[in-house]
Design an enzyme around this catalytic site. Structure first.
Site, short mmCIF file in Angstrom:
data_model
loop_
_atom_site.label_atom_id
_atom_site.label_comp_id
_atom_site.label_asym_id
_atom_site.label_seq_id
_atom_site.Cartn_x
_atom_site.Cartn_y
_atom_site.Cartn_z
N ARG A 1 -9.51 24.41 5.70
CA ARG A 1 -10.80 23.69 6.32
C ARG A 1 -11.43 24.26 7.49
NH1 ARG A 1 -9.20 17.28 6.06
NH2 ARG A 1 -9.87 17.05 3.86
N LYS B 1 -3.04 4.34 -8.51
CA LYS B 1 -3.64 2.91 -8.26
C LYS B 1 -4.68 2.78 -9.28
CE LYS B 1 -2.73 0.35 -4.53
NZ LYS B 1 -3.09 0.40 -3.09
N GLY C 1 -8.23 15.41 -2.73
CA GLY C 1 -6.94 14.75 -2.52
C GLY C 1 -5.86 15.42 -3.48
N GLY D 1 -11.57 11.26 -0.54
CA GLY D 1 -12.29 9.84 -0.55
C GLY D 1 -13.83 9.98 -0.87
P1 AMP Z 1 -3.70 8.82 -5.89
O1 AMP Z 1 -3.48 8.64 -4.32
O2 AMP Z 1 -4.01 7.28 -6.36
O3 AMP Z 1 -4.46 9.71 -6.53
O4 AMP Z 1 -2.11 8.61 -6.60
C1 AMP Z 1 -1.39 9.71 -6.02
C2 AMP Z 1 0.05 9.52 -6.42
O5 AMP Z 1 0.09 8.85 -7.66
C3 AMP Z 1 0.88 10.69 -6.28
O6 AMP Z 1 1.33 10.79 -5.04
C4 AMP Z 1 1.80 10.55 -7.33
O7 AMP Z 1 3.08 10.83 -7.20
C5 AMP Z 1 1.49 9.01 -8.01
N1 AMP Z 1 1.57 8.97 -9.32
C6 AMP Z 1 1.29 9.58 -10.39
N2 AMP Z 1 1.69 9.11 -11.46
C7 AMP Z 1 2.53 8.19 -11.22
C8 AMP Z 1 3.69 7.36 -11.88
N3 AMP Z 1 3.39 7.54 -13.22
N4 AMP Z 1 4.15 6.49 -11.31
C9 AMP Z 1 4.27 6.27 -10.01
N5 AMP Z 1 3.43 7.16 -9.10
C10 AMP Z 1 2.68 7.93 -9.79
#
Ligand code: AMP
Length: 398
Positions: A35, A206, A355, A378
């Site tokens: 950054r 999520k 991210g 974000g």
């Molecule tokens: P996000 O911040 O929503 O992009 O989520 C990223 C996180 O999702 C990472 O830390 C991954 O470890 C987690 N992740 C991805 N796939 C899975 C899964 N099948 N089960 C649980 N966590 C997951």
């Protein structure tokens, strides 16, 4: 169109530059200087054009006086100094006479950096959030310190804080720095006016975080690949068994709604790499229906092949979110293979929306294989949702 740095005259002017120096730092040691490097083109341009330069940024979150001890910008000022020839002064204040005098005595080409803007979130041990809640007095005060405002912090562009919106609305002239300008250009090209076929890949934990993106992409993309933890909510909505995998029950109806509106655009995994618990163990594999006693932690090899074939021939690809728990070495295969597949598409415009996916691509040494890796998680997500970002909207129009 927002004003660019090249649209305004900066010679002999005090130029206030909001940079994004929110770098990972522990015990004063910076583990990733990307950054800081990303801000150099704007800083160097201002030096070359005889501006008096005032830099500022937030670093982490400040919730107590104690947080301030480990969140000073001083080590970052030192790191920046080692990258530029110009002498740099660090002022460990966010307001007051010392800062004002130092700014007044700047000569053209000189650079000053002041303390973490979020120190203003806690005053005398009280959480006031003057920076994070855009206290009008603070924005006005910072604006009074300079002649021109340059926003070059994309990572906070989706937030209306005193150090971006507060200053911009209280100063005569403002513009985008080169980093933010490039982000806007690339994300617009990638998501708002994509060359077709446009394939989006969405993953991560999520559904609730990515709902708005999927909604927007349904009207823009030719295919939307969904992987990661959120895919299991969609699979369950289709009537599949997902064992102990992540599932957002309250999003099942919405997932059904998206699937029915998608006209075959949404592509889901067809197999899964599983474990009995959330741990980095050797995976067992299943098809699209999982046994009751396992959870899916990555897409399986057949899904990798399916996703690769969907990606082939794409002219635009936008990727946000890992395909599995890539932090576990046994469950990073899906994310790595998809990253590789996107990186190897010839002649395509390829975009990573910040991210975790950006971190995964950089970790794999693929940072130069993509057209653009966004610096804002974000912020790029909200851009992909089609939202207007306050940190950009507040800047003067051309
Ligand atoms: P996000 O911040 O929503 O992009 O989520 C990223 C996180 O999702 C990472 O830390 C991954 O470890 C987690 N992740 C991805 N796939 C899975 C899964 N099948 N089960 C649980 N966590 C997951």
């Amino acid at each position: 169109m927002k004003k660019s740095l090249k649209d305004i005259s900066v010679k002999n002017k005090i130029v206030l530059v909001r940079v994004d120096f929110n770098v990972p730092i522990k015990d004063g040691v910076i583990s990733d200087e990307n950054r800081i490097n990303a801000a150099l083109p704007t800083i160097e341009y201002l030096v070359a054009n005889d501006a008096k330069i005032v830099l500022f940024s937030h670093l982490g979150r400040i919730k107590s006086e104690d947080d301030k001890k480990s969140k000073s910008l001083e080590p970052i000022a030192k790191a920046l100094q080692s990258k530029i020839k110009q002498p740099l002064v660090f002022i460990p204040e966010t307001r007051g006479k010392k800062l004002e005098d130092a700014i007044k005595s700047l000569k053209p080409k000189e650079i000053l950096i002041f303390e973490n803007t979020r120190f203003e979130d806690v005053i005398n041990n009280e959480v006031v959030k003057n920076e994070s809640k855009n206290n009008p007095e603070l924005g006005k005060y910072w604006a009074s310190l300079g002649d021109v405002f340059v926003n070059d912090a994309f990572g906070t562009a989706h937030r209306a804080h005193a150090s971006n919106v507060g200053i911009a609305t209280n100063i005569k002239e403002s513009c985008l720095g080169f980093l933010v300008e490039r982000e806007v250009e690339m994300l617009t090209k990638g998501v708002q006016n994509p060359e077709k076929p446009f394939v989006a890949i969405i993953g991560g934990a999520k559904v609730s975080d990515k709902i708005a993106v999927i909604d927007n992409l349904l009207t823009k993309a030719d295919k939307i690949i969904i992987g990661g933890g959120m895919a299991y909510t969609f699979l369950k909505a289709q009537g599949h068994k997902i064992g102990k995998s992540l599932c957002e029950e309250d999003k099942l109806e919405l997932a059904k709604n998206y699937l029915s509106r998608s006209n075959g655009k949404i592509i889901l995994p067809i197999d899964s790499a599983n474990a009995e618990e959330f741990a980095d163990v050797k995976p067992t594999y299943s098809g699209v229906d999982l046994p009751d006693d396992v959870m899916g932690l990555d897409i399986g090899p057949k899904s990798v092949e399916l996703f690769e074939s969907v990606l082939k021939g794409a002219k635009t690809v936008a990727w946000n979110g890992p395909m599995g728990v890539f932090e576990f070495k046994n469950f990073k295969n899906g994310t790595e293979k998809v990253c590789e597949a996107i990186a190897s598409i010839k002649g395509a415009f390829t975009l990573i929306g910040g991210g975790d996916s950006a971190a995964a691509a950089i970790q794999m040494g693929f940072q130069n294989k993509f057209t653009h890796i966004s610096t804002g998680g974000g912020a790029s997500l909200e851009f992909m949702e089609g939202k207007k970002l306050p940190g950009i909207e507040c800047i003067s129009d051309k």
